[in-house]
Design a protein around this motif. Structure first.
Motif, PDB file in Angstrom:
ATOM      1  N   CYS A 278       0.857  -1.293  -0.010  1.00 31.66           N
ATOM      2  CA  CYS A 278      -0.382   0.038   0.101  1.00 31.66           C
ATOM      3  C   CYS A 278       1.044   1.910  -0.189  1.00 31.66           C
ATOM      4  O   CYS A 278       1.931   1.573   0.920  1.00 31.66           O
ATOM      5  N   PHE A 279       0.592   2.312  -0.481  1.00 30.90           N
ATOM      6  CA  PHE A 279       1.500   3.626  -0.588  1.00 30.90           C
ATOM      7  C   PHE A 279       0.165   4.951  -0.823  1.00 30.90           C
ATOM      8  O   PHE A 279      -0.860   4.582  -1.701  1.00 30.90           O
ATOM      9  N   VAL A 280       0.701   5.913  -0.642  1.00 32.99           N
ATOM     10  CA  VAL A 280       0.200   7.131  -0.468  1.00 32.99           C
ATOM     11  C   VAL A 280       0.272   7.993  -1.746  1.00 32.99           C
ATOM     12  O   VAL A 280       1.307   8.201  -1.421  1.00 32.99           O
ATOM     13  N   THR A 281       0.061   8.345  -2.084  1.00 35.12           N
ATOM     14  CA  THR A 281       0.362   9.416  -2.917  1.00 35.12           C
ATOM     15  C   THR A 281      -0.107  11.219  -2.579  1.00 35.12           C
ATOM     16  O   THR A 281      -1.316  11.677  -2.825  1.00 35.12           O
ATOM     17  N   ASN A 282       0.904  12.234  -2.623  1.00 32.13           N
ATOM     18  CA  ASN A 282       0.052  13.823  -3.282  1.00 32.13           C
ATOM     19  C   ASN A 282       1.339  14.471  -3.835  1.00 32.13           C
ATOM     20  O   ASN A 282       2.787  13.815  -3.949  1.00 32.13           O
ATOM     21  N   SER A 283       0.801  15.476  -3.992  1.00 33.79           N
ATOM     22  CA  SER A 283       1.889  16.899  -5.041  1.00 33.79           C
ATOM     23  C   SER A 283       3.789  16.561  -4.545  1.00 33.79           C
ATOM     24  O   SER A 283       4.227  16.588  -5.110  1.00 33.79           O
ATOM     25  N   LEU A 284       3.078  17.091  -2.858  1.00 33.96           N
ATOM     26  CA  LEU A 284       3.804  17.406  -2.274  1.00 33.96           C
ATOM     27  C   LEU A 284       5.265  16.307  -1.889  1.00 33.96           C
ATOM     28  O   LEU A 284       6.713  15.981  -1.672  1.00 33.96           O
ATOM     29  N   MET A 285       4.699  15.368  -0.850  1.00 26.45           N
ATOM     30  CA  MET A 285       5.769  13.881  -0.660  1.00 26.45           C
ATOM     31  C   MET A 285       6.181  12.898  -2.225  1.00 26.45           C
ATOM     32  O   MET A 285       6.844  12.143  -2.048  1.00 26.45           O
TER      33      MET A 285
END
Length: 242
Positions: A202-209
């Motif tokens: 599992c992983f999460v994403t956003n523009s800063l991380m």
């Protein structure tokens, strides 16, 4: 900074983008502006399109290294600001601990697919996560389907295959979500809490991380396996072109 109290600042009918800045360059700027200007049009905000030259001109007058730029647009305002990027390499290496939110996403709302000033649920849940020793909370919708985090999109992997919830579940189509969808074979499918128990990564994403490995979601533990590492490496390589 002068702000006019319009419907954005009085009632939340405004939109924003948060853009990672590396070595003075805004990452995925074209994608951010396309999403921003689409939301401005869809929500009938009385502003012309924000243009690339405006962003680059403003950035050239700032002292920027590794930080985040925020663009806020409402009927009477276009505002640019900078802030530190909180996602250090150490935090990304440590990975995230997630929990499910008791707040439901409203998949029928026209606002969930836009990055609007209506961010109260996310802020409050992020504060509760911090108070409970978690890094992020994950929303489900009224049908019990996993949607997104307070500031992230979520991905799962099983048997080497990638999965993520579709936008019809009620989520913001993030810029890094788009990056993963365009660079990897990803199946968009409804994912429940029960399904998540059987996933391996599992992983999460956003523009800063960028891409953040997830170690736990609720009671389930995940490995930072080959699919997660491949996505992290692809993102890191893409950043070198900026």
């Amino acid at each position: 900074m002068q702000i006019t109290l319009d419907e954005g600042y009085q009632f939340g009918l405004g939109v924003f983008e948060t853009i990672a800045i590396q070595r003075g360059a805004p990452l995925f700027l074209d994608w951010h502006l396309k999403r921003l200007n689409h939301s401005v049009e869809e929500l009938h905000i009385k502003q012309p399109s924000v243009e690339k030259f405006q962003v680059l001109s403003w950035l050239s007058s700032q002292r920027t290294k590794g930080c985040g730029m925020k663009i806020m647009v409402s009927d009477e305002n276009i505002i640019f600001t900078l802030r530190p990027n909180p996602y250090t390499p150490e935090k990304i290496q440590a990975g995230f601990r997630l929990a499910y939110s008791s707040v439901y996403r409203n998949e029928t709302s026209p606002l969930v697919r836009h990055k609007t000033f209506n961010y109260g649920d996310c802020i409050l849940e992020r504060r509760r996560a911090t108070a409970s020793g978690e890094d992020e909370r994950i929303f489900c919708n009224s049908r019990g389907e996993i949607c997104e985090g307070t500031a992230t999109n979520i991905f799962f992997a099983q048997n080497g295959r990638l999965y993520t919830p579709p936008t019809s579940c009620g989520l913001l189509p993030g810029i890094l979500r788009r990056f993963i969808l365009e660079h990897f074979s990803v199946t968009e499918r409804i994912i429940t809490k029960e399904n998540a128990l059987h996933m391996e990564e599992c992983f999460v994403t956003n523009s800063l991380m960028g891409v953040m490995p997830v170690h736990t979601l609720g009671e389930k533990s995940y490995l930072s396996g080959p699919v997660t590492r491949s996505c992290m490496e692809a993102y890191a390589s893409s950043c070198k072109v900026f």
